[in-house]
Design an enzyme around this catalytic site. Structure first.
Site, PDB file in Angstrom:
ATOM      1  N   PRO A   1      -2.967  22.470 -14.032  1.00 51.91           N
ATOM      2  CA  PRO A   1      -2.909  23.374 -14.913  1.00 51.91           C
ATOM      3  C   PRO A   1      -3.458  22.823 -16.570  1.00 51.91           C
ATOM      4  O   PRO A   1      -3.354  22.096 -16.428  1.00 51.91           O
ATOM      5  CB  PRO A   1      -1.120  23.664 -14.735  1.00 51.91           C
ATOM      6  CG  PRO A   1      -1.263  22.709 -13.748  1.00 51.91           C
ATOM      7  CD  PRO A   1      -2.437  21.559 -13.712  1.00 51.91           C
ATOM      8  N   LEU A   2      -3.635  23.461 -17.230  1.00 49.79           N
ATOM      9  CA  LEU A   2      -3.693  23.631 -18.479  1.00 49.79           C
ATOM     10  C   LEU A   2      -3.099  24.385 -19.619  1.00 49.79           C
ATOM     11  O   LEU A   2      -2.844  24.864 -19.656  1.00 49.79           O
ATOM     12  CB  LEU A   2      -5.867  24.624 -18.670  1.00 49.79           C
ATOM     13  CG  LEU A   2      -5.960  24.358 -17.848  1.00 49.79           C
ATOM     14  CD1 LEU A   2      -7.581  25.432 -18.082  1.00 49.79           C
ATOM     15  CD2 LEU A   2      -7.086  22.631 -17.409  1.00 49.79           C
ATOM     16  N   GLU A   3      -3.202  23.503 -20.494  1.00 53.54           N
ATOM     17  CA  GLU A   3      -2.323  24.034 -21.826  1.00 53.54           C
ATOM     18  C   GLU A   3      -2.820  25.496 -22.699  1.00 53.54           C
ATOM     19  O   GLU A   3      -3.146  25.084 -23.192  1.00 53.54           O
ATOM     20  CB  GLU A   3      -1.959  23.005 -22.954  1.00 53.54           C
ATOM     21  CG  GLU A   3      -1.252  21.738 -22.012  1.00 53.54           C
ATOM     22  CD  GLU A   3      -0.852  20.828 -23.409  1.00 53.54           C
ATOM     23  OE1 GLU A   3       0.140  20.451 -23.270  1.00 53.54           O
ATOM     24  OE2 GLU A   3      -1.670  20.372 -23.795  1.00 53.54           O
TER      25      GLU A   3
ATOM     26  N   TRP B   1      15.707  14.526 -16.671  1.00 54.53           N
ATOM     27  CA  TRP B   1      15.272  13.316 -17.865  1.00 54.53           C
ATOM     28  C   TRP B   1      15.701  13.691 -19.434  1.00 54.53           C
ATOM     29  O   TRP B   1      16.760  13.114 -19.923  1.00 54.53           O
ATOM     30  CB  TRP B   1      13.498  12.974 -17.957  1.00 54.53           C
ATOM     31  CG  TRP B   1      12.575  12.353 -16.882  1.00 54.53           C
ATOM     32  CD1 TRP B   1      12.188  13.022 -16.268  1.00 54.53           C
ATOM     33  CD2 TRP B   1      12.780  10.836 -15.937  1.00 54.53           C
ATOM     34  NE1 TRP B   1      11.411  12.158 -15.332  1.00 54.53           N
ATOM     35  CE2 TRP B   1      12.715  10.841 -15.297  1.00 54.53           C
ATOM     36  CE3 TRP B   1      13.779   9.543 -16.670  1.00 54.53           C
ATOM     37  CZ2 TRP B   1      12.141   9.566 -14.728  1.00 54.53           C
ATOM     38  CZ3 TRP B   1      14.338   9.094 -16.309  1.00 54.53           C
ATOM     39  CH2 TRP B   1      13.491   8.993 -14.839  1.00 54.53           C
TER      40      TRP B   1
ATOM     41  N   SER C   1      -7.997  16.530 -24.022  1.00 55.79           N
ATOM     42  CA  SER C   1      -6.939  16.597 -22.800  1.00 55.79           C
ATOM     43  C   SER C   1      -7.382  17.400 -21.872  1.00 55.79           C
ATOM     44  O   SER C   1      -7.532  17.568 -21.070  1.00 55.79           O
ATOM     45  CB  SER C   1      -5.872  16.008 -23.451  1.00 55.79           C
ATOM     46  OG  SER C   1      -5.349  17.236 -23.821  1.00 55.79           O
TER      47      SER C   1
ATOM     48  N   ASN D   1      -7.100  21.727 -31.842  1.00 53.46           N
ATOM     49  CA  ASN D   1      -7.431  22.509 -30.504  1.00 53.46           C
ATOM     50  C   ASN D   1      -7.707  23.413 -29.856  1.00 53.46           C
ATOM     51  O   ASN D   1      -8.090  23.552 -28.554  1.00 53.46           O
ATOM     52  CB  ASN D   1      -5.797  22.006 -30.372  1.00 53.46           C
ATOM     53  CG  ASN D   1      -4.898  20.830 -30.740  1.00 53.46           C
ATOM     54  OD1 ASN D   1      -6.242  19.990 -30.407  1.00 53.46           O
ATOM     55  ND2 ASN D   1      -3.620  20.585 -30.775  1.00 53.46           N
TER      56      ASN D   1
ATOM     57  N   LYS E   1      -4.036  21.945 -37.152  1.00 50.94           N
ATOM     58  CA  LYS E   1      -4.009  21.323 -35.792  1.00 50.94           C
ATOM     59  C   LYS E   1      -4.506  22.157 -35.004  1.00 50.94           C
ATOM     60  O   LYS E   1      -4.782  21.879 -33.879  1.00 50.94           O
ATOM     61  CB  LYS E   1      -3.034  20.012 -35.743  1.00 50.94           C
ATOM     62  CG  LYS E   1      -3.218  18.786 -34.181  1.00 50.94           C
ATOM     63  CD  LYS E   1      -4.127  17.454 -33.970  1.00 50.94           C
ATOM     64  CE  LYS E   1      -4.234  17.562 -33.349  1.00 50.94           C
ATOM     65  NZ  LYS E   1      -3.431  16.601 -32.834  1.00 50.94           N
TER      66      LYS E   1
END
Length: 296
Positions: free
Chosen positions: A257-259, A85, A247, A182, A178
């Site tokens: 999958p995790l960030e 993309w 999220s 998170n 931030k």
């Protein structure tokens, strides 16, 4: 850039749908690009709902020219999948606004955008995907951007929409704040619980200790954050609805999958590079990584 820039959005998930709906509501509907074709997007909020007409394109070959502004709302775990993309949507005249977590957005995206300018952002609103694929927006949407010339194009694109835009001359401090918010939400993954878990005194104590660890690293990276930040972040979780998720928790519960690296690993990595001990992160990060990638 023209008075009416061509706008595209990659990743019509919770954050992407919110931005797409805000733009559509004022007649600036973006081109929608994603992994899955959808006929439309639906954003629900306190006053009702906004339906963004599709379709969501699922094949980059359908894009015939670059766009002026490209919002990237995929998770970092999906950046590689978005390369097609980005190659079609971006050129050296494009501005790519990263609606992503972390403090490494430019590093992640710059190699993929054909020389476009990558502008990081901070997303300050909770939005969550519902089982029917709609998105529930739980607070007024707001973005913070660095006070750079390129940010004016993003601010202009979102002017008059329900999404406020702020420009900050100390973006690094806000971005790290931030990130700390998170990062401590990673505890929710290991407990498999929502925000109500922070009402436990033992979880509050653990969260404060981990945030203090992260605060030390953030300051070493140039962030100017007060001693009160850990308590302020925990107080925010105390005030949040008990059923408020995040999220990364939703991804764990869906076995996606995790960030973990850009939310938690980054504190450990940067801490080690500065010689700062990260004892809580040294336990938390391997557990999150194993929950994301296994084996087992």
């Amino acid at each position: 850039m023209s008075e009416h820039p061509r706008i595209a959005l990659i990743g019509p998930g919770a954050i992407g749908t919110t931005i797409a709906a805000a733009l559509h509501e004022v007649g600036r509907t973006p081109l929608l690009c994603g992994r899955t074709a959808h006929p439309q997007l639906t954003l629900r909020h306190e006053e009702g709902e906004i339906v963004v007409p599709g379709p969501v394109l699922s094949d980059p070959a359908a894009v015939s020219h670059p766009f002026d502004i490209v919002f990237v709302a995929v998770k970092v775990t999906q950046v590689a999948e978005s390369a097609g993309w980005l190659a079609r949507l971006c050129d050296e005249n494009s501005i790519v606004c990263a609606l992503q977590n972390g403090v490494e957005q430019k590093t992640q995206l710059a190699p993929l955008v054909n020389g476009a300018e990558v502008l990081p952002s901070i997303v300050w609103f909770p939005a969550q995907r519902e089982p029917d694929a709609s998105v529930w927006l739980r607070a007024t949407p707001r973005l913070t951007l660095p006070d750079l010339p390129q940010a004016k194009a993003i601010a202009d694109a979102l002017s008059g929409t329900r999404c406020a835009v702020e420009l900050s001359s100390d973006f690094i401090s806000l971005a790290w704040r931030k990130l700390l918010q998170n990062a401590v939400a990673g505890l929710m993954v290991l407990a498999n619980r929502r925000a109500g878990m922070f009402s436990r005194p033992d979880i509050t104590a653990l969260a404060l200790a981990y945030l203090q660890e992260g605060l030390t690293v953030a300051r070493a990276e140039g962030a100017t954050l007060s001693d009160s930040v850990p308590q302020e972040i925990v107080d925010g979780f105390h005030r949040a609805p008990a059923d408020l998720g995040t999220s990364i928790l939703a991804d764990r519960q869906a076995n996606r999958p995790l960030e973990w690296d850009i939310r938690n690993g980054v504190i450990q990595r940067y801490g080690h590079s500065h010689g700062i001990p990260t004892p809580i992160g040294d336990v938390l990060v391997p557990l999150l990584a194993a929950g994301s990638e296994g084996p087992g």
